[in-house]
Design a protein around this motif. Sequence first.
Motif, PDB file in Angstrom:
ATOM      1  N   GLN A  15      33.357  44.967  45.302  1.00 42.77           N
ATOM      2  CA  GLN A  15      32.516  43.798  45.563  1.00 42.77           C
ATOM      3  C   GLN A  15      32.340  42.942  44.306  1.00 42.77           C
ATOM      4  O   GLN A  15      32.431  41.718  44.358  1.00 42.77           O
ATOM      5  CB  GLN A  15      31.140  44.263  46.077  1.00 42.77           C
ATOM      6  N   ASN A  16      32.115  43.616  43.168  1.00 46.98           N
ATOM      7  CA  ASN A  16      31.881  42.845  41.940  1.00 46.98           C
ATOM      8  C   ASN A  16      33.157  42.242  41.352  1.00 46.98           C
ATOM      9  O   ASN A  16      33.125  41.499  40.383  1.00 46.98           O
ATOM     10  CB  ASN A  16      31.192  43.713  40.885  1.00 46.98           C
ATOM     11  N   GLU A  17      34.292  42.563  41.975  1.00 46.55           N
ATOM     12  CA  GLU A  17      35.566  42.006  41.508  1.00 46.55           C
ATOM     13  C   GLU A  17      36.043  40.857  42.391  1.00 46.55           C
ATOM     14  O   GLU A  17      37.041  40.206  42.090  1.00 46.55           O
ATOM     15  CB  GLU A  17      36.630  43.093  41.466  1.00 46.55           C
ATOM     16  N   ALA A  18      35.360  40.620  43.478  1.00 50.71           N
ATOM     17  CA  ALA A  18      35.734  39.531  44.389  1.00 50.71           C
ATOM     18  C   ALA A  18      35.667  38.197  43.630  1.00 50.71           C
ATOM     19  O   ALA A  18      34.767  37.975  42.839  1.00 50.71           O
ATOM     20  CB  ALA A  18      34.809  39.506  45.593  1.00 50.71           C
ATOM     21  N   GLY A  19      36.631  37.324  43.922  1.00 52.08           N
ATOM     22  CA  GLY A  19      36.684  36.025  43.235  1.00 52.08           C
ATOM     23  C   GLY A  19      37.533  36.028  41.975  1.00 52.08           C
ATOM     24  O   GLY A  19      37.715  34.987  41.339  1.00 52.08           O
ATOM     25  N   THR A  20      38.087  37.189  41.610  1.00 52.32           N
ATOM     26  CA  THR A  20      38.927  37.296  40.415  1.00 52.32           C
ATOM     27  C   THR A  20      40.354  36.855  40.734  1.00 52.32           C
ATOM     28  O   THR A  20      40.875  37.141  41.821  1.00 52.32           O
ATOM     29  CB  THR A  20      38.952  38.755  39.908  1.00 52.32           C
ATOM     30  N   ARG A  21      41.001  36.157  39.771  1.00 53.13           N
ATOM     31  CA  ARG A  21      42.412  35.808  39.925  1.00 53.13           C
ATOM     32  C   ARG A  21      43.236  37.088  39.860  1.00 53.13           C
ATOM     33  O   ARG A  21      42.945  38.004  39.115  1.00 53.13           O
ATOM     34  CB  ARG A  21      42.870  34.841  38.836  1.00 53.13           C
ATOM     35  N   LEU A  22      44.298  37.114  40.654  1.00 48.78           N
ATOM     36  CA  LEU A  22      45.112  38.324  40.761  1.00 48.78           C
ATOM     37  C   LEU A  22      45.716  38.713  39.404  1.00 48.78           C
ATOM     38  O   LEU A  22      45.731  39.897  39.044  1.00 48.78           O
ATOM     39  CB  LEU A  22      46.220  38.113  41.801  1.00 48.78           C
ATOM     40  N   GLU A  23      46.206  37.742  38.650  1.00 50.41           N
ATOM     41  CA  GLU A  23      46.818  38.056  37.345  1.00 50.41           C
ATOM     42  C   GLU A  23      45.809  38.754  36.429  1.00 50.41           C
ATOM     43  O   GLU A  23      46.117  39.747  35.758  1.00 50.41           O
ATOM     44  CB  GLU A  23      47.345  36.786  36.670  1.00 50.41           C
ATOM     45  N   GLY A  77      49.934  44.351  51.398  1.00 52.31           N
ATOM     46  CA  GLY A  77      51.296  44.595  51.864  1.00 52.31           C
ATOM     47  C   GLY A  77      52.247  43.432  51.736  1.00 52.31           C
ATOM     48  O   GLY A  77      53.425  43.553  52.082  1.00 52.31           O
ATOM     49  N   LYS A  78      51.805  42.285  51.226  1.00 54.15           N
ATOM     50  CA  LYS A  78      52.675  41.116  51.094  1.00 54.15           C
ATOM     51  C   LYS A  78      52.750  40.693  49.631  1.00 54.15           C
ATOM     52  O   LYS A  78      51.770  40.789  48.893  1.00 54.15           O
ATOM     53  CB  LYS A  78      52.133  39.953  51.938  1.00 54.15           C
ATOM     54  N   THR A  79      53.923  40.203  49.211  1.00 52.20           N
ATOM     55  CA  THR A  79      54.058  39.724  47.829  1.00 52.20           C
ATOM     56  C   THR A  79      53.072  38.587  47.596  1.00 52.20           C
ATOM     57  O   THR A  79      52.823  37.774  48.501  1.00 52.20           O
ATOM     58  CB  THR A  79      55.490  39.231  47.553  1.00 52.20           C
ATOM     59  N   ALA A  80      52.535  38.561  46.411  1.00 45.68           N
ATOM     60  CA  ALA A  80      51.458  37.598  46.136  1.00 45.68           C
ATOM     61  C   ALA A  80      51.728  36.824  44.849  1.00 45.68           C
ATOM     62  O   ALA A  80      52.453  37.281  43.951  1.00 45.68           O
ATOM     63  CB  ALA A  80      50.124  38.335  46.023  1.00 45.68           C
ATOM     64  N   GLU A  81      51.112  35.635  44.748  1.00 49.92           N
ATOM     65  CA  GLU A  81      51.213  34.789  43.551  1.00 49.92           C
ATOM     66  C   GLU A  81      50.119  35.173  42.558  1.00 49.92           C
ATOM     67  O   GLU A  81      49.037  35.663  42.939  1.00 49.92           O
ATOM     68  CB  GLU A  81      51.068  33.314  43.933  1.00 49.92           C
ATOM     69  N   SER A  82      50.371  34.891  41.293  1.00 56.66           N
ATOM     70  CA  SER A  82      49.441  35.295  40.238  1.00 56.66           C
ATOM     71  C   SER A  82      48.087  34.599  40.343  1.00 56.66           C
ATOM     72  O   SER A  82      47.061  35.131  39.919  1.00 56.66           O
ATOM     73  CB  SER A  82      50.045  35.009  38.864  1.00 56.66           C
ATOM     74  N   ALA A  83      48.073  33.385  40.927  1.00 56.99           N
ATOM     75  CA  ALA A  83      46.831  32.608  40.989  1.00 56.99           C
ATOM     76  C   ALA A  83      45.960  32.953  42.198  1.00 56.99           C
ATOM     77  O   ALA A  83      44.866  32.394  42.356  1.00 56.99           O
ATOM     78  CB  ALA A  83      47.156  31.110  41.012  1.00 56.99           C
ATOM     79  N   ARG A  84      46.394  33.873  43.016  1.00 57.61           N
ATOM     80  CA  ARG A  84      45.623  34.218  44.224  1.00 57.61           C
ATOM     81  C   ARG A  84      44.232  34.726  43.851  1.00 57.61           C
ATOM     82  O   ARG A  84      44.058  35.500  42.914  1.00 57.61           O
ATOM     83  CB  ARG A  84      46.359  35.285  45.029  1.00 57.61           C
ATOM     84  N   ILE A  85      43.221  34.277  44.597  1.00 54.68           N
ATOM     85  CA  ILE A  85      41.841  34.720  44.397  1.00 54.68           C
ATOM     86  C   ILE A  85      41.576  35.899  45.335  1.00 54.68           C
ATOM     87  O   ILE A  85      41.769  35.809  46.555  1.00 54.68           O
ATOM     88  CB  ILE A  85      40.837  33.586  44.679  1.00 54.68           C
ATOM     89  N   LEU A  86      41.134  36.990  44.767  1.00 51.95           N
ATOM     90  CA  LEU A  86      40.960  38.224  45.535  1.00 51.95           C
ATOM     91  C   LEU A  86      39.618  38.280  46.258  1.00 51.95           C
ATOM     92  O   LEU A  86      38.625  37.709  45.793  1.00 51.95           O
ATOM     93  CB  LEU A  86      41.088  39.426  44.593  1.00 51.95           C
ATOM     94  N   GLN A  87      39.632  38.996  47.371  1.00 54.22           N
ATOM     95  CA  GLN A  87      38.428  39.226  48.162  1.00 54.22           C
ATOM     96  C   GLN A  87      38.094  40.719  48.140  1.00 54.22           C
ATOM     97  O   GLN A  87      38.963  41.566  47.920  1.00 54.22           O
ATOM     98  CB  GLN A  87      38.650  38.759  49.620  1.00 54.22           C
ATOM     99  N   GLU A  88      36.835  41.028  48.406  1.00 54.60           N
ATOM    100  CA  GLU A  88      36.429  42.435  48.479  1.00 54.60           C
ATOM    101  C   GLU A  88      37.241  43.154  49.562  1.00 54.60           C
ATOM    102  O   GLU A  88      37.421  42.631  50.666  1.00 54.60           O
ATOM    103  CB  GLU A  88      34.935  42.538  48.792  1.00 54.60           C
TER     104      GLU A  88
END
Length: 586
Positions: A22-30, A60-71
Amino acid sequence: MQLDSVSKTSEYCYDLTRIVKQNEAGTRLEKFICQNFRSVIISKKLCRECFKRGEIFVNGKTAESARILQEGDIVHSQVNKLALEKDRLEIPDKTLLEDEYLAVICKKAGIPIRSLQESLAFVLDGGSGIIKEGKEYTCINKTQRAVNGLVIVSKSREIKIKLMALLKSGAIRQRYRILCHGKFPSLDEPFFHNHAPPFALQHVKFTRSTSGKEKYLTTLDIVLNNKSAISSAGIREYFVRINHPIVGSNSCSKELKSCKDKSLMMALLEVTFNHPITSEEIKVTTDEPEKFEKLRQRELKFFEQKKNETIKELRLYGIEISDQLDSRILPTAYITGEKEFFKLRFFVNQDTMIPRISTEYLVREVIDIFLNKLDSGFWKDKGRDSDNVFSILDCGTGSGCILISILHYILSLKLQIKKTILPHVFGLGLDINSSALDIARKNAERHLKLFISNNDNYDFQKVDFSNLHNYESVHNKGFDILVCNPPYLDIVRSLPDDDLRKFEPSNALFTEEGGYKFYRLLHESLEYSYINNLDILKKDSLVILEVGSKMSEKVKTIFAGWECIKSIRDNQGFERCLIFIRNSGE
């Protein structure tokens, strides 16, 4: 219970999984990868390479470095071990020759041989990253980390032994190129009777430069083909011994004034040897690194600019000089007898220091203090009583450039501002050199006569400022400002042969106690005057000092009982000017 982190390792890849909290939500994937998988992916550079190879997945899907993560997102990576290792290593510039027994590769400067050797599996024999059975890669000629150039690599223990024997016997011919300080002597000159090099020398070219006594750089080719000198370290040490060090910022080298980067101007451009199996002669060459020509052109440009400026200034004074300037020429200011400072031209001679741009900081600070007081309405219209005077004491005045520049600015301001109440301004310049005082008086006459009909705005006296309290002429004057640019070069320090400060009066530059002697003596004299009520300064007077680079902290310590209320940094970021006020409780 679901685990939030899984790590597996196979023979070929690292398999890493982590669930976003939960506290990591909103973090960029990189950023998330760098923070949580750093045991494997140890840098941002490696992380970006993983994204390029498509080794990072979210749900399960390839992702871009700028993706914003969700909980609750499942972040998974399958990092190829060999690809990761290749990204981590420093790979050679190129492979210039390769067969089943050996190779010759080109090493970048800054790569140690050990790191280079670790990367060879990704370069030789197809570059798979896996060392094949029977193979053993070894760098034969171990050039130093800072050196560009060619490296011979053996591919087996047998070939290693044969190549090492060739190297030790001098049968491997190596041609280095260097850029060294000065105009290197011709090979037939007597110089070499006592300085015979342990290698063959070939001149390439001379380049004019602003550095060094001779104002030259020399490009030389050096051929190693004997037992006595088989290392790049030996080359560097030789050139230091004969006072023509190689250009660089490393050990056994010397940097240029205009080029203080970390590059060493040395490269191994050619190797020649007989193949250990076929006996065929092998000769491999590479181009001179681009940095050599860039540096030569830059130095030539600086030299031409400096030469043209000097010739132009000398011609203004009717002094004709050849385009081929004498490398031992006096500083231009001593030839013309003048130097510009704070937009004024001052008479100078070899009894005075040449005014520096860095000293203009002191002038600006005194003027700013005056203007701030003026804007605040500090002075009252009381004629010339003690409340309506702005006075400056210049200790170690030399040519008078500091004091006269301050007085010139303020007195010219009086002509421009008619209605504003301005105080009477007075400056006293002190020096122990009678010849310097004569120059200071001449400069005052030159720049201040327009504003005053008599000399009641300035005076110059022969006084040793390190013993101010012993001179009655400064007692009870209550100066508002004491400004001082004392000698602060350590007397044990020797200046390079090409340093123009060698022409200046040494007692204006050098002093004992590591350069701090006059700061200590001035402080002691001021303390004595306060304790004994000599009133050289007022209770709230300011002391403004120029200090050498990296000297400010110790000067602040020396001025115990005084508060440093401001420090001014020069263009290089060093504290150049300190302003002190005496603590009221002292």
